[in-house]
Scaffold this motif. Structure first.
Motif, short mmCIF file in Angstrom:
data_model
loop_
_atom_site.label_atom_id
_atom_site.label_comp_id
_atom_site.label_asym_id
_atom_site.label_seq_id
_atom_site.Cartn_x
_atom_site.Cartn_y
_atom_site.Cartn_z
N THR A 34 -5.88 -7.64 -7.27
CA THR A 34 -4.85 -8.43 -6.59
C THR A 34 -4.37 -7.65 -5.38
N ILE A 35 -4.38 -8.30 -4.23
CA ILE A 35 -3.99 -7.65 -2.99
C ILE A 35 -2.72 -8.31 -2.47
N GLU A 36 -1.65 -7.54 -2.39
CA GLU A 36 -0.37 -8.03 -1.89
C GLU A 36 -0.18 -7.48 -0.48
N TYR A 37 -0.50 -8.32 0.50
CA TYR A 37 -0.48 -7.86 1.89
C TYR A 37 0.90 -7.40 2.33
N ALA A 38 1.93 -8.13 1.94
CA ALA A 38 3.28 -7.80 2.41
C ALA A 38 3.76 -6.46 1.87
N LYS A 39 3.25 -6.06 0.71
CA LYS A 39 3.69 -4.81 0.08
C LYS A 39 2.69 -3.67 0.30
N ASN A 40 1.54 -3.98 0.93
CA ASN A 40 0.49 -2.97 1.13
C ASN A 40 0.01 -2.40 -0.21
N VAL A 41 -0.11 -3.27 -1.20
CA VAL A 41 -0.45 -2.84 -2.56
C VAL A 41 -1.73 -3.54 -3.03
N ASN A 48 -12.76 5.72 6.10
CA ASN A 48 -13.00 6.68 5.02
C ASN A 48 -11.76 6.87 4.16
N ARG A 49 -10.60 6.86 4.79
CA ARG A 49 -9.36 7.00 4.04
C ARG A 49 -9.12 5.77 3.17
N LEU A 50 -9.43 4.58 3.69
CA LEU A 50 -9.32 3.36 2.91
C LEU A 50 -10.25 3.42 1.70
N ARG A 51 -11.49 3.82 1.94
CA ARG A 51 -12.45 3.88 0.83
C ARG A 51 -12.00 4.89 -0.22
N LYS A 52 -11.48 6.03 0.21
CA LYS A 52 -11.00 7.04 -0.74
C LYS A 52 -9.84 6.51 -1.56
N SER A 53 -8.96 5.73 -0.94
CA SER A 53 -7.83 5.14 -1.67
C SER A 53 -8.34 4.15 -2.70
N LEU A 54 -9.30 3.32 -2.32
CA LEU A 54 -9.84 2.31 -3.23
C LEU A 54 -10.60 2.94 -4.39
N GLU A 55 -11.17 4.12 -4.15
CA GLU A 55 -11.89 4.82 -5.22
C GLU A 55 -10.99 5.13 -6.41
N LYS A 56 -9.69 5.26 -6.17
CA LYS A 56 -8.75 5.58 -7.24
C LYS A 56 -8.68 4.48 -8.28
N ILE A 57 -9.01 3.24 -7.88
CA ILE A 57 -9.00 2.14 -8.84
C ILE A 57 -10.40 1.52 -8.96
N GLY A 58 -11.42 2.30 -8.63
CA GLY A 58 -12.80 1.89 -8.86
C GLY A 58 -13.36 0.88 -7.89
N LEU A 59 -12.81 0.80 -6.67
CA LEU A 59 -13.27 -0.21 -5.71
C LEU A 59 -13.92 0.40 -4.45
N GLY A 60 -14.01 1.70 -4.40
CA GLY A 60 -14.51 2.34 -3.18
C GLY A 60 -15.90 1.91 -2.79
N GLN A 61 -16.76 1.64 -3.78
CA GLN A 61 -18.15 1.30 -3.49
C GLN A 61 -18.32 -0.09 -2.89
N GLU A 99 -7.03 -3.59 -13.22
CA GLU A 99 -6.86 -3.03 -14.56
C GLU A 99 -6.88 -1.50 -14.57
N ASN A 100 -7.36 -0.90 -13.48
CA ASN A 100 -7.42 0.56 -13.39
C ASN A 100 -6.16 1.19 -12.81
N GLY A 101 -5.27 0.36 -12.29
CA GLY A 101 -4.03 0.89 -11.74
C GLY A 101 -3.62 0.20 -10.45
N THR A 102 -2.67 0.81 -9.77
CA THR A 102 -2.12 0.26 -8.53
C THR A 102 -2.10 1.34 -7.46
N ILE A 103 -2.51 0.99 -6.25
CA ILE A 103 -2.45 1.92 -5.12
C ILE A 103 -1.66 1.29 -3.99
N GLU A 104 -1.03 2.13 -3.20
CA GLU A 104 -0.32 1.68 -2.01
C GLU A 104 -1.08 2.19 -0.79
#
Length: 227
Positions: free
Chosen positions: A136-143, A198-211, A147-152
């Motif tokens: 789930t992507i909440e654009y207004a909150k940058n979140v 690269n920074r975006l991909r690294k952030s997404l990797e925290k919840i298993g979406l970097g690939q 199931e793996n967690g939440t990143i900002e």
């Protein structure tokens, strides 16, 4: 009126920038104590921060890191240091742009206007919630959450993700991304986009979406999503 916090210890340059920005109806604040920059930032609550690297007591990287730990306010570095690692470091710490001294004021104002327009217009126009790859992507909150967690994400990271998702499974050229982010690619180092993605991909990797963010060499980037 947008408030700008200008963290610059050269009083002559500070006064020159402040006077020019005030002509554009910006409200400019300076630092009174370079050991208390974060406290002053918190009190001012600026809409944008412009910061030098070489500062008394602690450098700009330190204060960028401290500000980022409390806020997603847009940050522009303004520095005479010209080593590529300085720009890369600033982007990795969450800065939105990097301008090298000496600079033409038209470039500075163009980057300020583009950053403010992107950040604040974007926030008012993207109040919706999207689903992508089970997240789930909440654009207004940058979140982004799954199931793996939440990143900002930083505003630049979210803006890049939004563009890629809108054209998912299709390649978005580097030129298109640069123009969308910074309006005029003539003022942007090609490496700036690389660091941000690269920074975006690294952030997404925290919840298993970097690939799911793919680099297409010589073409651009693509957000994948299986049907």
């Amino acid at each position: 009126m947008f408030k700008i916090f200008l963290i610059e210890d050269d009083s002559t340059l500070f006064n020159e920038i402040r006077d020019r920005l005030e002509q554009w109806s910006y409200d400019v604040y300076g630092v009174t104590d370079f050991g208390q920059v974060l406290q002053e930032f918190t009190a001012i609550k600026p809409d944008l921060v412009i910061i030098d690297i070489q500062l008394p007591k602690f450098d700009g990287f330190h204060w960028c890191r401290m500000i980022r730990s409390h806020s997603n306010v847009p940050i522009i570095f303004l520095s005479s240091r010209d080593h590529p690692t300085d720009m890369v470091m600033s982007m990795q710490l969450g800065a939105d742009d990097f301008i090298q001294k000496p600079f033409h004021f038209d470039v500075l104002i163009a980057k300020i206007q583009a950053t403010l327009r992107r950040v604040y217009n974007y926030n008012t126009e993207t109040l919706d919630i999207k689903s992508w790859c089970g997240a789930t992507i909440e654009y207004a909150k940058n979140v982004v959450s799954n199931e793996n967690g939440t990143i900002e994400l930083t505003k630049n990271e979210m803006f890049i993700l939004k563009i890629l998702i809108e054209r998912k499974n299709n390649i978005v050229s580097r030129s298109d991304l640069i123009k969308s982010l910074w309006d005029d690619e003539r003022f942007v180092s090609d490496n700036t986009l690389t660091v941000n993605v690269n920074r975006l991909r690294k952030s997404l990797e925290k919840i298993g979406l970097g690939q799911f963010i793919e680099t297409k060499v010589g073409q651009g980037y693509m957000a994948k999503e299986e049907d």
